[in-house]
Write an enzyme that holds these catalytic residues in place. Sequence first.
Site, PDB file in Angstrom:
ATOM      1  CG  HIS A 114     -59.309 -42.587  33.692  1.00 11.55           C
ATOM      2  ND1 HIS A 114     -59.560 -41.242  33.660  1.00 11.55           N
ATOM      3  CD2 HIS A 114     -59.088 -42.886  34.990  1.00 11.55           C
ATOM      4  CE1 HIS A 114     -59.486 -40.749  34.877  1.00 11.55           C
ATOM      5  NE2 HIS A 114     -59.194 -41.720  35.714  1.00 11.55           N
ATOM      6  N   GLY A 115     -58.097 -44.515  29.599  1.00 11.20           N
ATOM      7  CA  GLY A 115     -57.983 -45.697  28.752  1.00 11.20           C
ATOM      8  C   GLY A 115     -58.324 -45.397  27.312  1.00 11.20           C
TER       9      GLY A 115
END
Lengths: 494, 338
Positions: free
Chosen positions: A325-326
């Site tokens: 996700h990041g």
Amino acid sequence: MVFNSYTFVIFFAIILGLHNLPISWKAKKINLLIASYLFYAAWNPPFILLLWLSTVVDFFVGRALYTQPNKSKRHLLLIISLIGNLGMLCFFKYGGFILENFVTLSNAIGLNYHPAKPNIILPAGISFYTFTTLCYTIDMYKKKSKPVKSLLDFSLFVTFFPHLVAGPIVRPPQLVPQFETPRTATGQQLLNGLLLLTLGLFMKVVCADTLLASTSDIVFSSPGNMGPLDAWAGVLAFSGQIFFDFAGYSTSAIGVALCLGFILPQNFLYPYAAIGFSDFWRRWHITLSSWLRDYLYIPLGGNREGKFRAYINVMITMLIGGLWHGANWTFVAWGCLHGFYLWIEKALKDSRIKKPHLPDSIPLAPVIVTASFAPVLPGKSTGGFLYALFTFLLICVTWVFFRSATFAIAWRLLKSMAGQAPPAGPPLLTTAALLQVAIVVSLMLAFHWFMRDTTVLKTSAKLPWWLLGIVWALLLILIILSQGTSKSFIYFQF
Amino acid sequence: MKTQLSVKSAALALLLVLAFVISWELYLRHQGVVTDYDDGPELWAHTREQVYEPSDKSIVFIGSSRIKYDLDIATWQGLTNKHAIQLAMVASSPRHILTNLANDPKFKGKLIIDVTEVLFFSNRGNASPDAGLAYYKERTPAQKLSFLIDKPIESRLAFLNNGKYAINAFIGEMHIPNRPMVYPFLDFPQGFGITLLNRQTKMSADFVTDTNKRNKVKAIWGLLKNDPTPPMSGKALDLVMQSVTRDVAKIKARGGDVVFTRTPSSGFFLMAENHMFPREAYWNRLLKETGCKGIYYADYPVMASLTCPEFSHLSPAGAITYTHTLVNILKHDKIWGL
């Protein structure tokens, strides 16, 4: 280009017109491919080169993987594909993060290393199309499906604009066969598609951007402690915002594809009605969790190698899922917390019921097959609702790590939620904002609960035509009244 | 059991939406509402890209809301034949925009910076400029195209007004009582700020003559009295002065130039500003350290005689007078070849 923009309205109208012209199927596919490249180039034209590179390399490597009889050469080809895809993802998405951590580590051991901060722009949707192409080459390696016959079909599979930037993450067998025979939407598909597109835009523009985003932004950007009411309102607002934003995109994408006659896989199934965390992962970002199950959890050994390894595999899967996700440790913490929840749930389940060992191939749950903290899924009962509510509240805690830019902010917010941090200033949120969050989140939970075993299209079809017309009009009117600017979707940054 | 959607549902939905949009637009027009533009990052970014026009044909304005009201762009352009590029932002400090222009090697133009002390000498009020600058920097080709499509639509439909007729504005206007000390929704009355495509902001004629509406805005300014933050001083003020001086020097080094203005205020607003930000310690020091020309409204009888209807901004008629006087001063002092 985002779905909630004037540019997209015109773009889509042109594509829809071209797709229904009496021209050859190949010409229609070329139209769709050019449109998809335009859709992508509308963000940052140079990055289209990355997309081409990824497409061409994986098309030829995939074919070679399938046809190459020599095992070591097949290994080598797979490694080339993995390095190519993951290397690109690592450079663009994790380059700065890796360097930052390397510098911290170097400084910690006494090395005085201070390189210039890299200025790397993240290409939109790189995590999504990398996973799309990766699953193709891995499938070819395992000979799970046949290679795509033409570069045109493969390019369209990777680039098809509804799913390109933020999913659903499609697998070749889900989409490629649809490109092989001519298709346009039937009248019913067009109606369904337009209804889903309206619903998706309503979720994004009205619910996420207009009603919840500012409350969540105020709370998560507050520099000091706050009272529990403000902290909880901010976290609940984000829980709603992230769902409406991402599910809104997926719903719009499915609707847009349907208007053109293509069917994309379901990505959300009322996740806040989940009873337990394995149930949650059956319902939230389904195409990612099933991807992680098939290409990470099962290759790691799944639950075939004993309980201990199954627990470890769950945690590894969730940690990598978090990092996907990041590029921030807070996302890893988010994944870790979900892994921890799944551990507890599985331990509770294992201690209660002695079930026969189930092979990984039974696709009951995306990540864990049998775990659920509820003794027996109680379905739509009061008990079930309370379990779902409890699950939702624990998931809200995970969103604190997901949304916070740093651990300091996350801890501060968690302490504020627990009433353990004296507020640094006056209350933050207006009564109107608090009411907005309370009403929207309550309606969202109620809607998820009542819809948990059905779908929007099934329910809509059962309504009297005039009632559906009124509801549809109401959604459109609220979209118009929101007057939102073309805000980007949260998941584009992933 | 029915399993398919009916085309009648879609037709009814379309009909209801059209009926609503037409009725709502007609109703607002009947109420005297006029069309205007959303003064958001999109319009700001569109204006920002104009700063590279030749410096003898354009002048850039930055500041807070006052210069947006007080500079009448049509009057300015008529008198000077120079394009006024309005980059000021309401309720914000112009310092981050100044830094952005100073660090842009392509900007070699002339700049007028309007100073509203309570915002200029503050480390708050940077949210809108930062949002505008980020949007300008990251604008995609699709967003530029959407802007071009959106503006003709906005110019024809009065109900497209984000601040007054959007869902959040309706909720804010309910005035649900807040907990003590919560910063409330600022419900500016209709007609207080009409934004044009060139980012000129104007009061409507109805607003200027309606005492009730003017008092409503004065009451909103009155909320500022509750702000316990003391005026900037000491080290923090030194840092601001140094930063502005550095930015101005960069612009001058490239052949550009900077003039500061202080636009009028009235009533308790003016009294509070004079009390909190004495001219010697702030305005005079700013001019001294930057070495720039300054035009302080109180030094010029025509400007000093202007009164702000709601204590902070000039009416359209006042703006014309102010702009005339500003151009005369610049011409009299032979600034920028006007």
